[in-house]
Enzyme design. Structure first.
Site, PDB file in Angstrom:
ATOM      1  N   LYS A  29       0.751  -1.160  -0.184  1.00 32.83           N
ATOM      2  CA  LYS A  29      -0.018   0.003  -0.012  1.00 32.83           C
ATOM      3  C   LYS A  29       0.929   1.314  -0.040  1.00 32.83           C
ATOM      4  CE  LYS A  29      -2.202  -0.923   3.922  1.00 32.83           C
ATOM      5  NZ  LYS A  29      -3.060  -0.788   4.928  1.00 32.83           N
ATOM      6  N   LYS A  87      -7.284  -5.827  -2.957  1.00 34.96           N
ATOM      7  CA  LYS A  87      -8.096  -5.328  -1.561  1.00 34.96           C
ATOM      8  C   LYS A  87      -8.643  -3.605  -2.447  1.00 34.96           C
ATOM      9  CE  LYS A  87      -6.273  -4.593   2.188  1.00 34.96           C
ATOM     10  NZ  LYS A  87      -5.097  -4.423   3.129  1.00 34.96           N
TER      11      LYS A  87
END
EC number: 4.2.3.153
Length: 251
Positions: A29, A87
């Site tokens: 991320k 995600k």
């Protein structure tokens, strides 16, 4: 319970690789672009190359708007770059139907390319602060869109934590609804070792952490430390054993 660790650079991913035996999923991320901020495709590729081949890599595609086409392309980029868990933070979706629209597009884009990849519909424990879908809507959104997992994180990283916004009994309901749909339940949001007994008891499948395994407990200024990953895993395993023993005795 699986342990998901989130490095924010290739250098930190190398540190995760040193602790690979203690974690289950390496999550890519970019925290300065949001709680589920998307990193660059080349960073995903480099992290995929840096960690052991048998260790799954997860990638966030961002705190996304209600733009199914845009998000589907982002998700395809993540899976093409080597991620096997994709995600999606449904930040800009204000209704369950909008969340389903986005996730159906993502599921199709990802599964057409790599059928075995896992798609995670992610919502926010502090949804009331940003106006997105209710956390308890996530299991149904995930199920109706064909996703593989539902996840809760926190959108605003201001020191408040998962259980500050969604108390343990509501998290237990989230996990129960997710399992009833046949999906995996993931929880994150400034999770600490002290939360492990509760997370274990309610049946969480995946726990996501960053700050808890960083220097000084600081997700932004600190760097992931392999020995802290090992310590966190040891606590996870201890609580899992104690919980299993308690269930056996009770049974």
């Amino acid at each position: 319970m699986l342990l998901l660790i989130s490095p924010d650079s290739v250098e930190e991913a190398v540190d995760c690789a040193k602790a690979a035996e203690y974690l289950d999923i390496v999550d890519v991320k970019k925290p300065d672009e949001g709680s589920l901020g998307a990193n660059f495709p080349w960073v995903i590729r480099e992290i995929r190359e840096a960690v052991p081949a048998g260790k799954p890599v997860s990638a966030t595609v961002g705190d996304v708007p209600y733009k199914p086409g845009t998000v589907a392309q982002a998700a395809l980029g993540a899976v093409v770059s080597g991620a096997t868990y994709i995600k999606v933070g449904l930040y800009g979706c204000t209704t369950p139907d909008q969340g389903i629209d986005v996730m159906r597009a993502v599921v199709r884009a990802v599964k057409d390319y790599r059928p075995e990849a896992l798609v995670v519909a992610s919502g926010y424990a502090d949804a009331h602060r940003i106006g997105c879908v209710n956390p308890l809507a996530l299991p149904d959104i995930a199920a109706r869109s064909g996703a593989d997992a539902a996840m809760l994180d926190t959108a605003i990283k201001d020191g408040t934590r998962l259980f500050d916004h969604v108390p343990p009994e509501v998290c237990a309901e989230f996990v129960g609804r997710t399992h009833a749909a046949g999906l995996l339940a993931a929880l994150a949001g400034s999770v600490k070792q002290a939360d492990l007994p509760t997370l274990t008891r309610i049946g969480t499948d995946i726990v996501g952490v960053r700050g808890a395994v960083c220097e000084g407990g600081d997700r932004n200024a600190g760097r992931i430390q392999p020995h802290m990953v090992a310590a966190f895993r040891a606590e996870m395993d201890r609580h899992a054993r104690e919980h299993a023993a308690g269930v056996t005795v009770a049974g």
